[in-house]
Scaffold this active site. Structure first.
Site, PDB file in Angstrom:
ATOM      1  CD  GLU A   1      -5.588  -0.815   2.662  1.00  0.00           C
ATOM      2  OE1 GLU A   1      -5.144  -1.861   3.179  1.00  0.00           O
ATOM      3  OE2 GLU A   1      -6.430  -0.804   1.751  1.00  0.00           O
TER       4      GLU A   1
ATOM      5  NE  ARG B   1      -3.612  -2.464  -0.009  1.00  0.00           N
ATOM      6  CZ  ARG B   1      -3.340  -3.572  -0.705  1.00  0.00           C
ATOM      7  NH1 ARG B   1      -2.252  -3.632  -1.469  1.00  0.00           N
ATOM      8  NH2 ARG B   1      -4.144  -4.610  -0.666  1.00  0.00           N
TER       9      ARG B   1
ATOM     10  CB  SER C   1      -9.297  -2.558   3.572  1.00  0.00           C
ATOM     11  OG  SER C   1      -9.841  -3.688   2.937  1.00  0.00           O
TER      12      SER C   1
END
Length: 299
Positions: free
Chosen positions: A292, A172, A222
């Site tokens: 995230e 990420r 998420s």
């Protein structure tokens, strides 16, 4: 600060003032942007960036505003949405897509051209620019696996092309995030495949997504990165936090890794709930969850 008169003569540029960003984010939260800009050409984006730099106006570029929380105070300066820069071109086994192209549409183009390798992205609700920015991934696939190169622009308006190795991809993460670059387009190398098999795989992944994720509510996707050796959703479940609610935002009862806006929640609700989950999971398991989701703007 940039003035309205500075923007009037830029062609192919739509401008909105004091525009609520809740109209554009997947969470349906976020205060106003002083100036919200929609460039339809690279030239318009370049000219806008140059004028912002000349007037010391801060610039924030948003992708598809999917894995993002904009705080309730909004964002000062110019906010740029690249959704009008959405062309997708195919040449052999290569797809080149502008930053505003939606991942779902690019996967459909790949399938229609019998190209495999991008199926993992078929259900990710983001743009190419945002996906490259954070090395988006799902179901075992990530952007770094298929990206060949990326055309970017820096704050001074300089355009360059970065190779896959220069992107410094991680979980990420990419160099785009570190150097505050703007993704203009990305080139992907895929493989020849059977269009029926490709569609079947996309259908399978979309079924999994729809059966496990709370797509019926606004959310940021998420919320937390996957901790090493664990699953964030499982840790949240074990801490008995599913259904935990602050204001209008709650930890999804369907998938603990998601926080959903069930009743006109705001960004403050999201931030408080994220902090609570981090605290309680740490107490229960000893694992510190790392968000995230990108959180930006003023409180």
């Amino acid at each position: 600060m940039i003035k309205e008169t500075d923007l009037e003569n830029i062609p192919d540029l739509l401008i909105k003032f004091n525009e609520p960003l809740s109209n554009y984010t997947y969470t349906k939260v976020g205060g106003p942007a002083d100036i919200l800009a929609f460039p339809a050409t690279i030239e318009a984006l370049t000219e806008l960036s140059a004028k912002a730099k000349a007037t010391d106006t801060p610039v924030t570029v948003l992708g598809n505003a999917s894995n993002l929380i904009v705080r309730d105070g909004g964002i000062r300066g110019v906010v740029i949405l690249l959704e009008k820069l959405d062309s997708v071109k195919v040449a052999g086994y290569t797809i080149e897509a502008q930053a505003g192209a939606k991942l779902k549409e690019v996967t459909q183009v790949a399938q229609a051209n019998s190209l495999t390798g991008f199926e993992f992205a078929c259900g990710i609700p983001g743009s190419i620019g945002g996906a490259v920015f954070m090395n988006a991934g799902a179901y075992g696939g990530e952007i770094y696996q298929v990206l060949v190169s990326c055309k970017v622009m820096d704050a001074a308006g300089n355009v360059s092309v970065l190779s896959a190795s220069e992107m410094q991809f991680g979980y990420r993460h990419s160099v785009i995030r570190d150097k505050n670059l703007i993704v203009l387009s990305a080139k992907f190398e895929l493989q020849a495949g059977d269009p029926t098999q490709i569609q079947n795989e996309m259908d399978r992944l979309n079924f999994l997504r729809e059966s496990k994720q709370p797509l019926e509510y606004p959310s940021c996707g998420s919320v937390f990165k996957r901790p090493v050796g664990h699953f964030a959703g499982q840790l949240i479940q074990e801490a008995k936090l599913q259904g935990q609610r602050i204001g209008g935002v709650e930890v999804s009862k369907k998938h603990a890794g998601f926080m959903v806006n069930v009743a006109d929640g705001n960004a403050t609700d999201y931030e408080k709930l994220i902090a609570l989950v981090i605290e309680k999971v740490k107490e229960n398991s000893g694992v510190t969850l790392e968000p995230e989701v990108r959180i930006i703007g003023e409180k």
